[in-house]
Design an enzyme around this catalytic site. Structure first.
Site, PDB file in Angstrom:
ATOM      1  N   ASP A 228      -0.473  -3.838  -1.517  1.00 36.70           N
ATOM      2  CA  ASP A 228      -0.304  -2.439  -1.901  1.00 36.70           C
ATOM      3  C   ASP A 228       0.509  -2.324  -3.180  1.00 36.70           C
ATOM      4  O   ASP A 228       1.578  -2.921  -3.306  1.00 36.70           O
ATOM      5  CB  ASP A 228       0.370  -1.658  -0.772  1.00 36.70           C
ATOM      6  CG  ASP A 228       0.520  -0.186  -1.106  1.00 36.70           C
ATOM      7  OD1 ASP A 228      -0.494   0.430  -1.506  1.00 36.70           O
ATOM      8  OD2 ASP A 228       1.631   0.335  -0.997  1.00 36.70           O
TER       9      ASP A 228
ATOM     10  N   ASP B 128      -3.109   4.295  -7.145  1.00 40.31           N
ATOM     11  CA  ASP B 128      -2.754   4.052  -5.753  1.00 40.31           C
ATOM     12  C   ASP B 128      -3.829   3.242  -5.040  1.00 40.31           C
ATOM     13  O   ASP B 128      -4.925   3.745  -4.791  1.00 40.31           O
ATOM     14  CB  ASP B 128      -2.544   5.390  -5.041  1.00 40.31           C
ATOM     15  CG  ASP B 128      -2.000   5.222  -3.635  1.00 40.31           C
ATOM     16  OD1 ASP B 128      -1.652   4.086  -3.262  1.00 40.31           O
ATOM     17  OD2 ASP B 128      -1.927   6.224  -2.905  1.00 40.31           O
TER      18      ASP B 128
END
Length: 472
Positions: free
Chosen positions: A352, A148
């Site tokens: 992201d 992440d």
């Protein structure tokens, strides 16, 4: 010299604008999109791992090339349509979490070789889009962990567990690891937490919430992580005894953000604060995705854009998006001001890995969408699908021409393959433009647009790079 008659001048002006409009409508740049439906072939896992293999020492990491996996590998009982719907549901939660974190804000820091590790994408039951297999403890117990780039703290579910969600592997038991060690309440590592706690034994406690209702709490400790042939000692991680939310399936999370406790920052001296990943097209390829840490992560063909600093939030990878072109022409109505990160930490654009569909501020998205619709006026439109408002019925076709789309970052123009912006949403030939608008000031470049690029995060050089055809 006598002036021209007024009607002659008007005729000349009319001809000029005729040629201008004609050339502008016919000079768009196009590329071919080969049409592949949603994947119908489940990809099984064959992940070699060994607890008895020869490990390099903590001070001399080696570069390791591993077989990699992708797709919804842990959800073999679901149809492609079901997996895609779940992916969009996860995406909505993800965007909510990121925009919530950006709105609140939080609090930000060289030499080595490198290693690489396996990546699996699309765990249908969990919120993380990409997973890797990591050994935790000594001897290492291998578990799936989410990668992440939008969070920092590394954590894993631990026994005994007061409240844990279901995961694929057995819970990690720190009592059976020779390398597990608690962190004292007054240590610098404990004080780096946003919300540190302290128990009766004077050891550090942590808690992390993700804005979408997910959270993890437990003991903050140090432990050894093993990436097959590479062992990394004394990584500060959360040993979660109370965990809840959308991480079902994976045992924990490997935080790859820019913050003080992220894995790249913690291992800065060892891996020179560099990592990269390449994510394959999950609907059209059986090739593997990968993540690489250390100097080998930096591709020679990457085009780099500077990282921007958010004074209120050090986790995200902010970049400067100047504009977008469709068909070789800059989109009118899109300006750099739509994507500006201001001095108070509002707005901006982040890269992201956990968001699928790129979100743009609403005015920018509307202008991009309208330009793309103009360039695809010959394609048969289809009904809207979920968050997508620009879809096409391409059933019966094997390929179509679509206008090019280029993201213009400062110092780096990223020309997207057609498969990165016109994607299948069912098995019946419906394809949708894979961008969406947001009312939030935060724009997010998602992983669909990143597919096929090796995305390089060079924290030492404060830059992000994009290398096309980087998964080979």
């Amino acid at each position: 010299m006598e002036p021209k008659p007024r009607n002659a001048a008007l005729f000349t002006l009319t001809i000029f604008f005729f040629f201008l409009s004609t050339s502008s409508s016919t000079s768009l740049l196009y590329q071919t999109l080969v049409l592949n439906p949603l994947s119908t072939t489940p990809h099984s896992l064959s992940w070699p791992e060994s607890e008895s293999e020869s490990l390099v020492s903590d001070s001399t990491a080696a570069t390791t090339t591993l077989e990699l996996h992708h797709l919804d590998s842990l959800s073999l009982n679901k149809t492609p349509e079901q997996l895609f719907h779940l992916r969009l549901q996860r995406d909505a939660f993800r965007v909510k979490a990121l925009t919530s974190l950006a709105a609140v804000g939080n609090g930000s820091r060289p030499r080595g070789s490198g290693f690489s590790s396996s990546v699996i994408s699309g765990l249908a039951q969990g919120s993380g889009e990409y997973f890797t297999r990591i050994g935790v403890g000594t001897p290492p117990k291998y578990v799936y962990m989410v990668l992440d780039t939008g969070s920092d703290v590394v954590w894993v579910q631990c026994a005994p567990c007061r409240k844990c969600y279901t995961q694929v592997d057995p819970l990690f038991d720190p009592r059976k690891s020779r390398s597990f060690a608690g962190i004292s309440c007054g240590s610098p590592l404990c004080l780096k937490l946003d919300s540190p706690g302290c128990n009766s034994r004077k050891t550090c406690l942590y808690q992390v919430s993700y804005g979408d209702g997910s959270f993890t709490t437990g003991d903050f400790s140090t432990e050894t992580l093993t990436f097959r042939g590479t062992r990394v000692g004394r990584v500060a991680l959360g040993c979660g005894h109370n965990n809840q939310g959308l991480f079902v399936g994976a045992a924990g999370l490997l935080g790859l953000g820019r913050g003080r406790l992220s894995f790249p920052t913690q291992t800065g001296r060892r891996f020179n604060r560099k990592f990269s990943y390449c994510l394959v097209d999950r609907s059209a390829s059986s090739r593997p995705s990968s993540v690489v840490f250390g100097d080998p992560a930096v591709s020679r063909t990457a085009r780099f854009t500077p990282l921007l600093a958010n004074p209120k939030l050090d986790t995200f990878y902010y970049v400067e998006l100047l504009g977008i072109s469709v068909g070789g022409t800059p989109v009118r109505g899109i300006s750099a001001s739509f994507f500006k990160l201001d001095r108070t930490g509002n707005g901006g654009v982040i890269i992201d890995s956990g968001t699928s569909v790129t979100r743009l501020t609403r005015p920018a998205y509307n202008a991009l969408r309208d330009a793309f619709r103009t360039g695809t006026s010959t394609l048969k439109r289809a009904q809207d699908f979920s968050l997508f408002d620009t879809c096409y019925d391409l059933s019966g076709k094997t390929e179509v021409k679509v206008p090019t789309v280029v993201l213009h970052f400062r110092g780096a123009d990223v020309a997207l393959p057609a498969t990165n912006y016109l994607i299948p949403v069912d098995s019946d030939g419906t394809f949708c433009f894979a961008f969406a608008g947001t009312m939030s000031g935060l724009s997010i470049v998602g992983n669909i647009q990143q597919q096929g690029f090796r995305v390089v995060f060079d924290l030492a050089g404060s830059r992000v790079g994009f290398a096309p055809r980087g998964c080979a």
